[in-house]
Design a protein around this motif. Structure first.
Motif, mmCIF file in Angstrom:
data_model
loop_
_atom_site.group_PDB
_atom_site.id
_atom_site.type_symbol
_atom_site.label_atom_id
_atom_site.label_comp_id
_atom_site.label_asym_id
_atom_site.label_seq_id
_atom_site.Cartn_x
_atom_site.Cartn_y
_atom_site.Cartn_z
ATOM 1 N N GLU A 285 59.360 -86.753 30.367
ATOM 2 C CA GLU A 285 57.926 -86.467 30.445
ATOM 3 C C GLU A 285 57.174 -87.706 30.926
ATOM 4 N N ILE A 286 56.333 -87.525 31.936
ATOM 5 C CA ILE A 286 55.534 -88.622 32.478
ATOM 6 C C ILE A 286 54.080 -88.414 32.075
ATOM 7 N N ARG A 287 53.579 -89.280 31.212
ATOM 8 C CA ARG A 287 52.184 -89.196 30.791
ATOM 9 C C ARG A 287 51.305 -90.165 31.573
ATOM 10 N N ASN A 288 51.871 -91.309 31.941
ATOM 11 C CA ASN A 288 51.167 -92.296 32.757
ATOM 12 C C ASN A 288 52.209 -93.215 33.387
ATOM 13 N N VAL A 289 51.749 -94.224 34.088
ATOM 14 C CA VAL A 289 52.648 -95.072 34.867
ATOM 15 C C VAL A 289 53.670 -95.822 34.010
ATOM 16 N N PHE A 290 53.363 -96.066 32.734
ATOM 17 C CA PHE A 290 54.298 -96.819 31.898
ATOM 18 C C PHE A 290 55.542 -96.012 31.510
ATOM 19 N N ASP A 291 55.573 -94.761 31.902
ATOM 20 C CA ASP A 291 56.769 -93.953 31.681
ATOM 21 C C ASP A 291 57.712 -94.006 32.880
ATOM 22 N N PHE A 292 57.562 -95.015 33.747
ATOM 23 C CA PHE A 292 58.338 -95.058 34.987
ATOM 24 C C PHE A 292 59.848 -95.111 34.761
ATOM 25 N N GLU A 293 60.300 -95.639 33.617
ATOM 26 C CA GLU A 293 61.737 -95.701 33.350
ATOM 27 C C GLU A 293 62.327 -94.308 33.143
ATOM 28 N N ARG A 294 61.482 -93.318 32.896
ATOM 29 C CA ARG A 294 61.963 -91.940 32.706
ATOM 30 C C ARG A 294 62.175 -91.205 34.023
ATOM 31 N N VAL A 295 61.788 -91.818 35.123
ATOM 32 C CA VAL A 295 61.953 -91.183 36.430
ATOM 33 C C VAL A 295 63.430 -91.130 36.802
ATOM 34 N N THR A 296 63.872 -89.952 37.228
ATOM 35 C CA THR A 296 65.273 -89.731 37.603
ATOM 36 C C THR A 296 65.436 -89.795 39.117
ATOM 37 N N LEU A 297 66.552 -90.358 39.563
ATOM 38 C CA LEU A 297 66.872 -90.422 40.990
ATOM 39 C C LEU A 297 67.964 -89.406 41.306
ATOM 40 N N THR A 298 67.851 -88.743 42.451
ATOM 41 C CA THR A 298 68.890 -87.822 42.876
ATOM 42 C C THR A 298 69.118 -87.939 44.381
ATOM 43 N N HIS A 299 70.373 -87.743 44.786
ATOM 44 C CA HIS A 299 70.718 -87.711 46.212
ATOM 45 C C HIS A 299 71.087 -86.298 46.637
ATOM 46 N N LYS B 68 60.069 -100.640 41.822
ATOM 47 C CA LYS B 68 58.847 -100.377 42.582
ATOM 48 C C LYS B 68 58.728 -98.892 42.898
ATOM 49 N N LEU B 69 59.846 -98.295 43.299
ATOM 50 C CA LEU B 69 59.840 -96.886 43.672
ATOM 51 C C LEU B 69 59.507 -95.996 42.469
ATOM 52 N N LYS B 70 60.086 -96.317 41.323
ATOM 53 C CA LYS B 70 59.835 -95.528 40.109
ATOM 54 C C LYS B 70 58.388 -95.675 39.637
ATOM 55 N N ILE B 71 57.821 -96.863 39.790
ATOM 56 C CA ILE B 71 56.421 -97.076 39.411
ATOM 57 C C ILE B 71 55.508 -96.197 40.257
ATOM 58 N N GLN B 72 55.779 -96.138 41.560
ATOM 59 C CA GLN B 72 54.977 -95.290 42.436
ATOM 60 C C GLN B 72 55.082 -93.821 42.042
ATOM 61 N N ALA B 73 56.303 -93.401 41.686
ATOM 62 C CA ALA B 73 56.519 -92.011 41.280
ATOM 63 C C ALA B 73 55.748 -91.685 40.001
ATOM 64 N N ALA B 74 55.808 -92.600 39.029
ATOM 65 C CA ALA B 74 55.125 -92.377 37.752
ATOM 66 C C ALA B 74 53.607 -92.352 37.925
ATOM 67 N N LEU B 75 53.080 -93.171 38.822
ATOM 68 C CA LEU B 75 51.648 -93.142 39.115
ATOM 69 C C LEU B 75 51.224 -91.767 39.610
ATOM 70 N N LEU B 76 52.111 -91.100 40.338
ATOM 71 C CA LEU B 76 51.846 -89.764 40.869
ATOM 72 C C LEU B 76 52.059 -88.671 39.827
ATOM 73 N N GLY B 77 52.674 -89.044 38.685
ATOM 74 C CA GLY B 77 52.999 -88.047 37.671
ATOM 75 C C GLY B 77 54.352 -87.403 37.889
#
Length: 279
Positions: A86-100, A137-146
């Motif tokens: 769950e992404i509530r704000n940018v500080f949740d960026f570590e929860r962003v998942t990467l997929t190929h 950096k990439l995850k931070i941008q993603a979290a900023l977007l929600g």
């Protein structure tokens, strides 16, 4: 006689209503809400079902389903959805998942494309450290977007290149590009129903990150309140027109509406921002 027929008709109606209420159905708990249906098949990517008293086959991507409670009493959870943080704000960026794998984005909401670049400071910079900085950096941008998923489009890492007599050295660098997705986005009807015409909110956070930022920064001059004129929905996403002291922007995208908090996103030429308010 008429009274007897009427009583029999009423008894028949009540019996049919009771039978209709007892018709067993499966409960599909999706990100859009509860679906009462009969599950016909659970395929690799989708769940196929029919609505009660219908024969038309419908389908929903497994990424959009949290669980199914079958009429038998058995409950099946779906890791595809539960694995997404769950992404509530940018500080949740570590929860962003990467997929190929492109198929893993089926059923998710596409938000935007993201790009990051990290370069070592010298020709003996640690390649792994530089690569990790690019992914952060990439995850931070993603979290900023929600967003909580990044589908990786390209990943290019060049190692340290040592210079010679006629050529200067070059430090290692990593360049990443991807598309941000989310399995859940706010709905304008939920927001307006909950807020009940409330216009002014207390700000609890205002953060930003530059295109090349390696971390998130907070605004030390936090506006006390945020006033919203109205909400509207466009292409499935919710936007708000509003204003806050010290912020030039007047149009904001709602990226989160949960846990007694609402978070907005906007960007300018250099930075992207999140502002959160208490509900």
């Amino acid at each position: 006689m008429f009274k007897k027929i009427l009583n029999l008709s009423l008894l028949s109606l009540v019996a049919n209503m009771g039978l209709a209420q007892q018709i067993p159905v499966d409960s599909i708990f999706s990100n859009e809400g509860l679906i009462l249906a009969e599950v016909k098949e659970i395929a690799p990517d989708v769940i196929k079902f029919t609505y009660p008293s219908e024969t038309v086959l419908n389908s929903i991507y497994k990424n959009a389903v949290q669980k199914i409670s079958f009429k038998s009493g058995r409950v099946q959870f779906f890791k595809e959805s539960l694995a997404l943080g769950e992404i509530r704000n940018v500080f949740d960026f570590e929860r962003v998942t990467l997929t190929h794998v492109a198929s893993e984005t089926k059923g998710l909401y596409k938000l935007d494309e993201v790009f990051s670049k990290a370069v070592g400071t010298t020709t003996i910079s640690n390649i792994t450290t530089v690569k990790e900085r690019a992914f952060k950096k990439l995850k931070i941008q993603a979290a900023l977007l929600g967003g909580n998923v990044i589908y990786m489009l390209d990943q290019n890492t060049v190692g340290n290149q040592f210079g010679g007599e006629y050529q200067s050295g070059k430090a290692t660098e990593t360049i990443l590009t991807g598309i941000v997705y989310s399995n859940s986005i706010p709905k304008v009807e939920d927001i307006t129903a909950t807020l009940n015409n409330k216009k002014t909110f207390t700000v609890n956070a205002n953060y930003y990150a530059g295109r090349n930022s390696t971390d998130v920064e907070g605004n030390p001059y936090l506006p006390e309140t945020f006033t919203i004129e109205d909400f509207y929905q466009e292409n499935g996403f919710v936007y708000a027109r509003g204003k806050a002291k010290g912020i030039k922007n007047t149009l904001f995208k709602v990226i989160s509406f949960k846990n007694n908090q609402m978070t907005f996103y906007w960007k300018d030429k250099k930075k992207a921002y999140n502002l959160s308010v208490d509900l």
